[in-house]
Design a protein around this motif. Structure first.
Motif, mmCIF file in Angstrom:
data_model
loop_
_atom_site.group_PDB
_atom_site.id
_atom_site.type_symbol
_atom_site.label_atom_id
_atom_site.label_comp_id
_atom_site.label_asym_id
_atom_site.label_seq_id
_atom_site.Cartn_x
_atom_site.Cartn_y
_atom_site.Cartn_z
ATOM 1 N N VAL A 1 26.898 49.975 52.933
ATOM 2 C CA VAL A 1 25.470 49.658 52.858
ATOM 3 C C VAL A 1 24.805 50.710 51.974
ATOM 4 C CG1 VAL A 1 23.311 49.393 54.126
ATOM 5 C CG2 VAL A 1 25.463 48.585 55.130
ATOM 6 N N LEU A 2 24.195 50.245 50.901
ATOM 7 C CA LEU A 2 23.547 51.099 49.906
ATOM 8 C C LEU A 2 22.037 51.024 50.090
ATOM 9 C CD1 LEU A 2 23.353 52.631 47.121
ATOM 10 C CD2 LEU A 2 23.542 50.361 46.050
ATOM 11 N N GLN A 3 21.372 52.177 49.959
ATOM 12 C CA GLN A 3 19.912 52.192 50.102
ATOM 13 C C GLN A 3 19.294 53.070 49.025
ATOM 14 O OE1 GLN A 3 18.359 51.532 53.964
ATOM 15 N NE2 GLN A 3 16.868 53.185 53.825
ATOM 16 N N THR A 4 18.101 52.688 48.589
ATOM 17 C CA THR A 4 17.300 53.509 47.692
ATOM 18 C C THR A 4 15.833 53.230 47.996
ATOM 19 O OG1 THR A 4 17.088 54.266 45.394
ATOM 20 C CG2 THR A 4 17.071 51.877 45.765
ATOM 21 N N THR A 5 14.962 54.132 47.583
ATOM 22 C CA THR A 5 13.557 53.984 47.954
ATOM 23 C C THR A 5 12.909 52.780 47.286
ATOM 24 O OG1 THR A 5 13.291 56.337 48.426
ATOM 25 C CG2 THR A 5 11.301 55.106 47.889
ATOM 26 N N HIS A 6 13.124 52.631 45.973
ATOM 27 C CA HIS A 6 12.475 51.523 45.266
ATOM 28 C C HIS A 6 13.214 51.274 43.959
ATOM 29 C CE1 HIS A 6 9.357 49.008 43.471
ATOM 30 N NE2 HIS A 6 8.769 48.963 44.658
ATOM 31 N N PRO A 7 13.405 50.017 43.575
ATOM 32 C CA PRO A 7 14.122 49.748 42.321
ATOM 33 C C PRO A 7 13.418 50.292 41.092
ATOM 34 C CG PRO A 7 13.179 47.727 43.235
ATOM 35 C CD PRO A 7 13.053 48.775 44.288
ATOM 36 N N GLU A 8 12.107 50.524 41.167
ATOM 37 C CA GLU A 8 11.378 51.010 40.005
ATOM 38 C C GLU A 8 11.701 52.463 39.655
ATOM 39 O OE1 GLU A 8 7.224 50.344 40.473
ATOM 40 O OE2 GLU A 8 7.386 48.161 40.279
ATOM 41 N N LEU B 1 25.494 54.803 51.721
ATOM 42 C CA LEU B 1 25.187 55.372 50.408
ATOM 43 C C LEU B 1 23.677 55.406 50.187
ATOM 44 C CD1 LEU B 1 27.704 53.418 48.141
ATOM 45 C CD2 LEU B 1 27.797 55.874 48.627
ATOM 46 N N VAL B 2 23.208 56.491 49.557
ATOM 47 C CA VAL B 2 21.851 56.537 49.023
ATOM 48 C C VAL B 2 21.972 56.999 47.576
ATOM 49 C CG1 VAL B 2 19.499 57.386 49.259
ATOM 50 C CG2 VAL B 2 20.953 57.207 51.285
ATOM 51 N N VAL B 3 21.376 56.244 46.666
ATOM 52 C CA VAL B 3 21.415 56.567 45.240
ATOM 53 C C VAL B 3 19.987 56.555 44.723
ATOM 54 C CG1 VAL B 3 22.152 55.763 42.965
ATOM 55 C CG2 VAL B 3 23.739 55.653 44.896
ATOM 56 N N GLU B 4 19.574 57.668 44.078
ATOM 57 C CA GLU B 4 18.206 57.749 43.584
ATOM 58 C C GLU B 4 18.176 58.510 42.259
ATOM 59 O OE1 GLU B 4 15.420 56.959 47.225
ATOM 60 O OE2 GLU B 4 15.945 59.092 47.178
ATOM 61 N N ALA B 5 17.065 58.370 41.544
ATOM 62 C CA ALA B 5 16.876 59.042 40.252
ATOM 63 C C ALA B 5 15.444 59.554 40.167
ATOM 64 C CB ALA B 5 17.172 58.079 39.104
#
Length: 266
Positions: free
Chosen positions: A160-167, A206-210
């Motif tokens: 399960v992958l999570q991120t705050t916002h696709p933008e 998973l958490v992936v962010e930029a």
């Protein structure tokens, strides 16, 4: 890099004092008609952000006058000190100003650019995650204090992958994230720092962010690692105060290499 146990105990106790002080400010302003200003990068900021950080800096200066501080709202003081506190008074200001309780305060203590202590405090939920060098991550809530563990998930197709916002992803970053998202079992959005607490607690993988700054991620690292997980940049390299803004966190360290293959720049 090791900090003596008694010194680390004192730092943990003080970090919890800081978290309590932050709660008193953020709870006071939550779901009230606060004015919202825009910073240079067009991100929102409120009196609650500024007042919370000012209060934490005041307490640090009183307790550890030789320590440095890096904060989102009030800049850097003595960033070259041996020990530096890294503060994000409200991680998730957009959540805060829209009445969403999933914002938190991030408090890190670094030594030589690496995190030795991290706190994720969720003031409205009444939950606090504490990670420290060489120790298991703890969750403190109304039920007491207990250790938490991330979960085993060695393959992407089960993750399960999570991120705050696709933008938060643009250009090639967006393409890489989309490529990774197609490999996992489920992708979820939202959460800000709470996503990393979910990972440490064994609920996501998973958490992936930029686009992150050191005050966004330094507190997260000991929490993730103390739960059995691992956090790196998109290329699988260790995160420090000098790192860029790309973060990859995995509850199962076995996922790092597989995930990085879809994200890394070269």
């Amino acid at each position: 890099m090791n900090v003596r146990p008694e010194r680390l105990d004192a730092a943990i106790a003080f970090a919890e004092e800081l978290a309590e002080a932050a709660r008193s400010v953020t709870r006071h302003y939550f779901r009230t008609p606060v004015a919202v200003d825009s910073k240079a990068d067009e991100s929102p900021v409120t009196v609650a952000d500024r007042e919370t950080e000012a209060r934490l800096r005041e307490l640090i200066a009183r307790q550890f006058p030789d320590h440095g501080v890096i904060g989102e709202e009030h800049g850097s003081e003595r960033p070259d000190a041996e020990f530096v506190w890294v503060l994000d008074p409200i991680d998730g200001t957009k959540a805060f100003i829209t009445g969403n309780p999933l914002f938190g305060t991030l408090i890190a203590l670094t030594r030589a650019g690496r995190s030795v202590l991290g706190v994720i405090d969720m003031p409205i939920l009444g939950e606090r995650w504490i990670g420290a060098e060489g120790r298991a991550t703890e969750l403190v809530d109304t039920a007491g204090r207990r250790e938490v563990r991330s979960r085993t998930c060695p393959t992407l197709d089960a993750a399960v992958l999570q991120t705050t916002h696709p933008e938060m992803f643009a250009g090639q970053d967006a393409e890489r994230f989309a490529r990774l998202s197609r490999q996992v079992r489920m992708t979820r959005f939202g959460g800000d720092c709470f996503s990393y607490a979910q990972l440490a607690g064994g609920f996501i993988d998973l958490v992936v962010e930029a686009g992150l700054q050191p005050y966004d991620f330094m507190a997260l690292l000991p929490v993730i690692e103390g739960s059995g997980g691992r956090a790196t940049d998109w290329n699988g390299q260790a995160l420090t105060l000098e790192s860029g803004g790309h973060m990859l966190a995995a509850g199962d360290p076995a996922l790092i290499a597989a995930t990085s293959r879809y994200l890394k720049s070269s």
